[in-house]
Design an enzyme around this catalytic site. Structure first.
Site, short mmCIF file in Angstrom:
data_model
loop_
_atom_site.label_atom_id
_atom_site.label_comp_id
_atom_site.label_asym_id
_atom_site.label_seq_id
_atom_site.Cartn_x
_atom_site.Cartn_y
_atom_site.Cartn_z
N CYS A 1 -13.56 -22.05 -24.72
CA CYS A 1 -13.02 -20.77 -25.18
C CYS A 1 -13.79 -19.64 -24.53
CB CYS A 1 -13.08 -20.63 -26.69
SG CYS A 1 -12.45 -19.02 -27.21
N ASN B 1 -7.62 -24.47 -20.69
CA ASN B 1 -7.78 -23.35 -21.61
C ASN B 1 -7.44 -22.08 -20.82
OD1 ASN B 1 -8.66 -21.65 -23.77
ND2 ASN B 1 -10.03 -23.28 -24.43
#
Lengths: 327, 277
Positions: free
Chosen positions: A154, A216
């Site tokens: 993230c 991601n």
């Protein structure tokens, strides 16, 4: 459903949307396997874009291949200040900062509700440190998640998450540490913010990961040109949406070329069954749908029906997936 | 063999354009046909519109202004290229919609409702007036503030016998709120304590929607006059139905989502609004 087109027109998109009935009785012809776990179809949801309480009014979540939950951390996280989103052509830049109520709440409320609804559950694990990940994985070990997805990628939480995901040595150490803590199949979700994905993938595999999911979001930002300031309160965020689809395909393809065996879940800008099919041709065993589910809650299920029809016409590919192989 | 067939909330779908007009420069009134939204949209609930340009994925959430049969109406400002796409819509064209979404104003309580709106915040209050219209246990007073053109008075006047408005040349909504309070004999200085009302007398409730600064001023006014204020907040949204967690708001109940926990909040529970007193 019409066969794959070169370009999805807004008209075709709208037509498919209006023809899709979430109340229909679903029959899936093409299942897949990811690290030994059977998915009834190859389409799941991507972490952060699925919330059971929000979408249970729109469709039966048990009809998806799997659902990946929002990242679960050891303690509740408040997330980042607003604004948390900015639009960008064919995508968005988001910086939520993994706001979540923590693993204890998750185990008491979210996971039981998802299992009661019949979903195949991938619990996404978030942390600021190796200890954080270890704590969550340990707590999840005896509960009924079907798979775990370790989010080391993230871009919107304090540097640790991302740096672990970009450093093969740190990543291998982390995966090795988590491996004995659980018997559940462990997916590691990778960041595209690296120059070469292969050493990163290798570190995960050597550490004991059962599967990889990618990608991601890309680090990005937008400015408000009236003020000259960044739109997002967190300055930068993660770019997702159809704009990242070609790059995501390349990440999956390169990883598959280098590692023929590791199960891969392809993620990135899937808006249609055709987009999902491309990931399967790139070497993915399954896919997760993200941004599309924010623009239309039933999108993952509609995409699953589109992909099912596309696989009807591709028996070799369908057969490979069913046997846990890839194209 | 009969089989249970669940009926889900309708997802994103095309709605037919019935009418599209520009009320004043950059302010559009759009009427769409969607029986589900028309039947279910409560005041301050909103509808996501989506542009037909696949480059623009974010929803454009707008509060429902009026419902009529199987049609509903929105009023919104053109603020960029996305909203600009809705400006030139022609009857018969379609636009993708999702909704109704959010928790609207709670109008169950018999009360004298004062609907204080500013600029493009007025549509949910027109809808509130519509819902209160014809109820003999309630009354709706409409107080609207505009920059210049009083574009929505005529819609509110369909449902309320007491519509007052003001524009920047004369003052702001607090000016007409003060005038209204004076007529009603409501004095300031109640300092956060809700006005006691005599037996049989209905309490006063303020519903507000508009620019943040205006709503904070109305909230402070409510506290000073012992009147509860319910504000419908605007937020940058990523989905509008509770998934993406980008439209968060800090409240005394914790960090909530504007889209599903709101957009209506009692202003007493909004953190940071206390400073507006």
């Amino acid at each position: 459903m019409s066969e794959a087109t070169e370009t999805m027109t807004p008209e075709l998109d709208a037509e498919r949307r209006s023809n899709f009935d979430a109340n229909q009785k679903f029959t899936w012809h093409h299942k897949t396997q990811v690290a030994g776990v059977e998915w009834k179809n190859p389409v799941g949801t991507a972490s952060g874009t699925f919330n059971f309480d929000a979408v249970k009014w729109f469709y039966d979540v048990s009809q998806l291949g799997a659902v990946s939950t929002k990242g679960v951390s050891p303690v509740p996280w408040e997330g980042n200040p607003v604004p948390r989103t900015a639009e960008t052509p064919a995508g968005s830049v988001n910086s939520v900062g993994l706001q979540n109520p923590g693993v204890d709440y998750y185990l008491e409320h979210d996971l039981p509700a998802l299992k009661a609804a019949g979903a195949t559950v991938i619990t996404n694990v978030a942390g600021h440190s190796d200890d954080d990940y270890a704590e969550v994985v340990s707590k999840l070990a005896d509960h009924e998640s079907d798979m775990l997805e370790i989010n080391v990628s993230c871009p919107n939480v304090s540097a640790d998450g991302l740096s672990t995901g970009t450093d093969p040595v740190a990543l291998k150490r982390l995966v090795k540490r988590l491996r004995p803590l659980t018997d559940k199949p462990m997916i590691v979700k990778l960041t595209p913010n690296v120059t070469d994905i292969r050493p990163i993938a290798e570190a995960c595999i050597e550490g004991g990961a059962d599967a990889l999911s990618m990608i991601n979001t890309f680090v990005g930002m937008r400015f408000d040109i009236r003020t000259g300031k960044p739109i997002l309160a967190n300055i930068t965020g993660g770019v997702s949406g159809p704009c990242v689809h070609p790059m995501a395909l390349a990440f999956v393809y390169k990883t598959r070329q280098a590692f023929p065996e590791i199960p891969i879940i392809g993620i990135g800008g899937i808006m249609t069954g055709e987009d999902a099919l491309e990931f399967l041709y790139a070497g993915a065993n399954a896919v997760e749908v993200g941004s599309a589910a924010l623009g239309d809650p039933v999108a993952p299920l509609r995409i699953a029906t589109e992909l099912d029809a596309l696989l009807d016409k591709r028996p070799e590919l369908a057969q490979a997936l069913e046997e846990g192989r890839t194209w | 063999m009969s089989e249970f067939k669940p009926t889900y909330f309708p997802s994103r779908r095309p709605a037919q354009v019935v009418a599209c007009e520009e009320l004043t420069d950059g302010v559009v009134r759009l009427t769409l046909r969607d029986a589900f939204i028309a039947a279910h949209a409560r005041p301050a609930q909103f509808v996501n519109l989506y542009t037909s340009n696949a480059q623009r994925l974010s929803p454009r959430p707008f509060g429902v202004c009026e419902v009529n049969g199987d049609e509903f109406t929105l009023i919104f400002a053109v603020i960029g290229k996305g909203t600009g796409e809705f400006r030139g819509l022609k009857p018969g064209q379609t636009v993708d919609v999702l909704g109704p979404l959010g928790r609207g104003y709670d109008l169950r309580e018999p009360a004298d409702y004062v609907l204080v709106g500013g600029g493009l915040g007025v549509p949910p209050l027109v809808r509130a007036a519509q819902e209160l219209h014809g109820r003999d246990d309630c009354h709706a007073t409409v107080l609207f503030g505009y920059r210049n053109v009083h574009f929505a008075d005529r819609y509110a006047a369909k449902y309320s016998d007491d519509v007052r408005s003001i524009d920047e040349s004369e003052g702001n909504v607090i000016t007409i709120l003060d005038r209204w309070a004076e007529e009603r004999g409501i004095a300031g200085g109640a300092d956060g304590h809700l006005l006691p009302c005599a037996e049989g007398e209905r309490p006063v409730r303020i519903l507000t929607c508009g620019p943040l600064g205006m709503m904070k001023a109305v909230s402070a006014w409510g506290r000073d006059h012992g009147v509860a204020v319910y504000a419908s907040l605007e937020a940058r949204m990523g989905c509008g139905f509770g998934t993406c967690v980008v439209c968060t708001v800090h409240t005394t109940r914790g960090i909530l989502k504007t889209c599903v926990d709101g957009p209506v909040f009692n202003t007493a529970e909004l953190e940071g609004w206390e400073a507006a007193r």
